[in-house]
Design a protein around this motif. Structure first.
Motif, mmCIF file in Angstrom:
data_model
loop_
_atom_site.group_PDB
_atom_site.id
_atom_site.type_symbol
_atom_site.label_atom_id
_atom_site.label_comp_id
_atom_site.label_asym_id
_atom_site.label_seq_id
_atom_site.Cartn_x
_atom_site.Cartn_y
_atom_site.Cartn_z
ATOM 1 N N GLU A 16 0.919 -1.104 -0.011
ATOM 2 C CA GLU A 16 0.140 -0.063 0.090
ATOM 3 C C GLU A 16 0.905 1.160 0.043
ATOM 4 N N GLN A 17 1.968 1.279 0.911
ATOM 5 C CA GLN A 17 2.838 2.619 0.820
ATOM 6 C C GLN A 17 3.458 2.704 -0.697
ATOM 7 N N LEU A 18 3.686 1.673 -1.302
ATOM 8 C CA LEU A 18 4.246 1.968 -2.871
ATOM 9 C C LEU A 18 3.454 2.370 -3.656
ATOM 10 N N VAL A 19 2.027 1.902 -3.686
ATOM 11 C CA VAL A 19 0.936 2.334 -4.390
ATOM 12 C C VAL A 19 0.585 3.796 -3.996
ATOM 13 N N SER A 20 0.506 4.158 -2.729
ATOM 14 C CA SER A 20 0.423 5.448 -2.320
ATOM 15 C C SER A 20 1.726 6.638 -2.844
ATOM 16 N N ASP A 21 2.979 6.072 -2.716
ATOM 17 C CA ASP A 21 4.033 6.822 -3.162
ATOM 18 C C ASP A 21 3.922 6.954 -4.957
ATOM 19 N N LEU A 22 3.544 5.744 -5.501
ATOM 20 C CA LEU A 22 3.331 6.002 -7.109
ATOM 21 C C LEU A 22 2.274 6.992 -7.431
ATOM 22 N N ASN A 23 1.357 7.002 -6.733
ATOM 23 C CA ASN A 23 0.030 7.963 -7.164
ATOM 24 C C ASN A 23 0.483 9.389 -6.959
ATOM 25 N N GLU A 24 1.442 9.782 -6.140
ATOM 26 C CA GLU A 24 1.890 10.945 -6.022
ATOM 27 C C GLU A 24 2.875 11.493 -6.891
ATOM 28 N N LEU A 25 3.331 10.625 -7.942
ATOM 29 C CA LEU A 25 4.475 11.087 -8.894
ATOM 30 C C LEU A 25 3.938 11.651 -10.035
ATOM 31 N N SER A 26 4.562 12.482 -10.624
ATOM 32 C CA SER A 26 4.314 13.137 -11.838
ATOM 33 C C SER A 26 4.317 11.856 -13.073
ATOM 34 N N PRO A 27 3.956 12.231 -14.275
ATOM 35 C CA PRO A 27 4.148 11.409 -15.499
ATOM 36 C C PRO A 27 5.397 11.093 -15.707
ATOM 37 N N GLU A 28 6.369 12.223 -15.805
ATOM 38 C CA GLU A 28 7.816 12.108 -15.885
ATOM 39 C C GLU A 28 8.206 11.308 -14.887
ATOM 40 N N GLU A 29 8.207 11.339 -13.521
ATOM 41 C CA GLU A 29 8.724 10.612 -12.672
ATOM 42 C C GLU A 29 8.084 9.100 -12.818
ATOM 43 N N LEU A 30 6.943 8.895 -13.004
ATOM 44 C CA LEU A 30 6.537 7.640 -13.300
ATOM 45 C C LEU A 30 7.272 6.935 -14.527
#
Length: 118
Positions: A16-30
């Motif tokens: 869940e923490q990884l999902v939360s962190d990924l949801n906060e990233l910009s498209p370029e960061e993703l």
């Protein structure tokens, strides 16, 4: 970050923490995260994904389904093209067996898809 209420569902078992962190990233960061994750898989001698960007491709989204992988990507054709990037385009990618026992990714073009505002 996209505030669309119909966000992609993360795969089962992803922390869940990884999902939360990924949801906060910009498209370029993703995109950079995807590249790094693929490098980590290769480093750990895992079988690489069949979804490998070709030169000029910008993969925007990959969604795994039971019988195919859905890929949305933009394509850059050359430096002198004023219309680049082209797309985004939707593809369904399947693993096709060959008579020699190997498998190869088969990309089936589905069509244009709207690009969400970033």
């Amino acid at each position: 970050m996209n505030d669309d209420p119909i966000a992609p569902t993360p795969p089962e078992g992803l922390p869940e923490q990884l999902v939360s962190d990924l949801n906060e990233l910009s498209p370029e960061e993703l995109r950079k995260t995807i590249i790094h994750a693929q490098e980590l898989l290769n480093f750990q001698d895992e079988v690489p994904s069949a979804i490998e960007p070709q030169s000029g491709d910008d993969i925007i989204q990959v969604t795994e389904h039971d019988s195919y992988t859905e890929v949305i990507k933009q394509v850059y054709c050359n430096e002198t093209c004023d219309d680049c990037p082209h797309g985004p385009y939707l593809y369904h990618v399947t693993q096709e067996p060959h008579p020699d026992g190997t498998t190869k990714a088969y990309w089936r073009f589905i069509g244009n898809v709207p690009l969400d505002d970033e």
